[in-house]
Design a protein around this motif. Sequence first.
Motif, PDB file in Angstrom:
ATOM      1  N   LEU A 104       1.049   1.215   1.984  1.00 27.98           N
ATOM      2  CA  LEU A 104       1.166   0.714   0.621  1.00 27.98           C
ATOM      3  C   LEU A 104       1.740   1.776  -0.306  1.00 27.98           C
ATOM      4  CD1 LEU A 104      -2.312  -1.011   0.151  1.00 27.98           C
ATOM      5  CD2 LEU A 104      -0.159  -2.073   0.794  1.00 27.98           C
ATOM      6  N   THR A 105       2.440   1.310  -1.325  1.00 21.55           N
ATOM      7  CA  THR A 105       2.829   2.223  -2.393  1.00 21.55           C
ATOM      8  C   THR A 105       1.583   2.510  -3.222  1.00 21.55           C
ATOM      9  OG1 THR A 105       3.341   0.468  -3.959  1.00 21.55           O
ATOM     10  CG2 THR A 105       5.133   1.182  -2.491  1.00 21.55           C
ATOM     11  N   GLU A 106       1.690   3.461  -4.125  1.00 20.67           N
ATOM     12  CA  GLU A 106       0.545   3.795  -4.964  1.00 20.67           C
ATOM     13  C   GLU A 106       0.116   2.601  -5.818  1.00 20.67           C
ATOM     14  OE1 GLU A 106      -0.694   7.102  -8.313  1.00 20.67           O
ATOM     15  OE2 GLU A 106       0.977   7.522  -6.978  1.00 20.67           O
ATOM     16  N   LYS A 107       1.092   1.864  -6.363  1.00 17.01           N
ATOM     17  CA  LYS A 107       0.764   0.682  -7.180  1.00 17.01           C
ATOM     18  C   LYS A 107       0.078  -0.389  -6.342  1.00 17.01           C
ATOM     19  CE  LYS A 107       4.190   0.996 -10.841  1.00 17.01           C
ATOM     20  NZ  LYS A 107       5.328   0.341 -11.513  1.00 17.01           N
ATOM     21  N   GLU A 108       0.592  -0.626  -5.132  1.00 20.90           N
ATOM     22  CA  GLU A 108      -0.024  -1.627  -4.250  1.00 20.90           C
ATOM     23  C   GLU A 108      -1.444  -1.221  -3.867  1.00 20.90           C
ATOM     24  OE1 GLU A 108       3.748  -3.477  -1.755  1.00 20.90           O
ATOM     25  OE2 GLU A 108       2.921  -1.531  -1.166  1.00 20.90           O
ATOM     26  N   ALA A 109      -1.643   0.056  -3.599  1.00 21.84           N
ATOM     27  CA  ALA A 109      -2.971   0.530  -3.233  1.00 21.84           C
ATOM     28  C   ALA A 109      -3.946   0.358  -4.393  1.00 21.84           C
ATOM     29  CB  ALA A 109      -2.906   1.990  -2.805  1.00 21.84           C
ATOM     30  N   PHE A 110      -3.498   0.655  -5.603  1.00 18.39           N
ATOM     31  CA  PHE A 110      -4.353   0.497  -6.770  1.00 18.39           C
ATOM     32  C   PHE A 110      -4.709  -0.973  -6.971  1.00 18.39           C
ATOM     33  CE2 PHE A 110      -5.046   0.009 -11.373  1.00 18.39           C
ATOM     34  CZ  PHE A 110      -6.108   0.883 -11.533  1.00 18.39           C
ATOM     35  N   THR A 113      -7.265  -2.145  -4.367  1.00 15.26           N
ATOM     36  CA  THR A 113      -8.644  -1.729  -4.624  1.00 15.26           C
ATOM     37  C   THR A 113      -9.278  -2.580  -5.709  1.00 15.26           C
ATOM     38  OG1 THR A 113      -7.953  -0.029  -6.215  1.00 15.26           O
ATOM     39  CG2 THR A 113      -8.262   0.662  -3.932  1.00 15.26           C
ATOM     40  N   THR A 123      -3.004   4.129   2.888  1.00 13.76           N
ATOM     41  CA  THR A 123      -2.105   4.680   1.877  1.00 13.76           C
ATOM     42  C   THR A 123      -1.800   6.131   2.216  1.00 13.76           C
ATOM     43  OG1 THR A 123      -3.940   5.385   0.508  1.00 13.76           O
ATOM     44  CG2 THR A 123      -3.034   3.212   0.044  1.00 13.76           C
ATOM     45  N   PRO A 125      -0.422   9.440   0.218  1.00 13.11           N
ATOM     46  CA  PRO A 125      -0.072   9.947  -1.116  1.00 13.11           C
ATOM     47  C   PRO A 125       1.288  10.625  -1.119  1.00 13.11           C
ATOM     48  CG  PRO A 125      -1.690  11.363  -0.082  1.00 13.11           C
ATOM     49  CD  PRO A 125      -1.495  10.191   0.841  1.00 13.11           C
ATOM     50  N   ASN A 126       1.952  10.557  -2.257  1.00 16.53           N
ATOM     51  CA  ASN A 126       3.214  11.287  -2.400  1.00 16.53           C
ATOM     52  C   ASN A 126       2.899  12.754  -2.544  1.00 16.53           C
ATOM     53  OD1 ASN A 126       4.630   8.925  -2.359  1.00 16.53           O
ATOM     54  ND2 ASN A 126       4.642   8.688  -4.571  1.00 16.53           N
TER      55      ASN A 126
END
Length: 127
Positions: A104-110, A113, A123, A125-126
């Motif tokens: 997942l991208t960070e937005k998708e992961a957020f 949740t 996920t 992290p970058n």
Amino acid sequence: NTLFEMTMNFKNLRDAITETIPPLIPYMGLIMKDISVIQEGIPDYVQNSNTNLNNSNSSVQLVNFSKLRALNKSVKLVLTAQKNQYNFELNQELRSFLQSVRVLTEKEAFAATKSNSQTNVITIPNI
């Protein structure tokens, strides 16, 4: 007694590390703590009054080799752990699973949740 018990400066963990035959993964939190204490708490130089130096009474600054030995001990533990390799057998089922996991991208992961969705995702992290 637990391995990460903080009593006596993590004695249980230090004993386990000493008794373990590599390969091992050192606990970097403990190593960095040790290095910080050594670096901040032990002087780089020590004073030595030497009356035999050019027949005069003078105070000479000497390199604090005790500090260098303590730093060496901490660094040597990490280097020793890195020299040895684990001998893992390839688990094709696990490898296939990990390769099939959707990242997942960070937005998708957020968003995931917040929605409490139970999907088979991880996920990364970058960095």
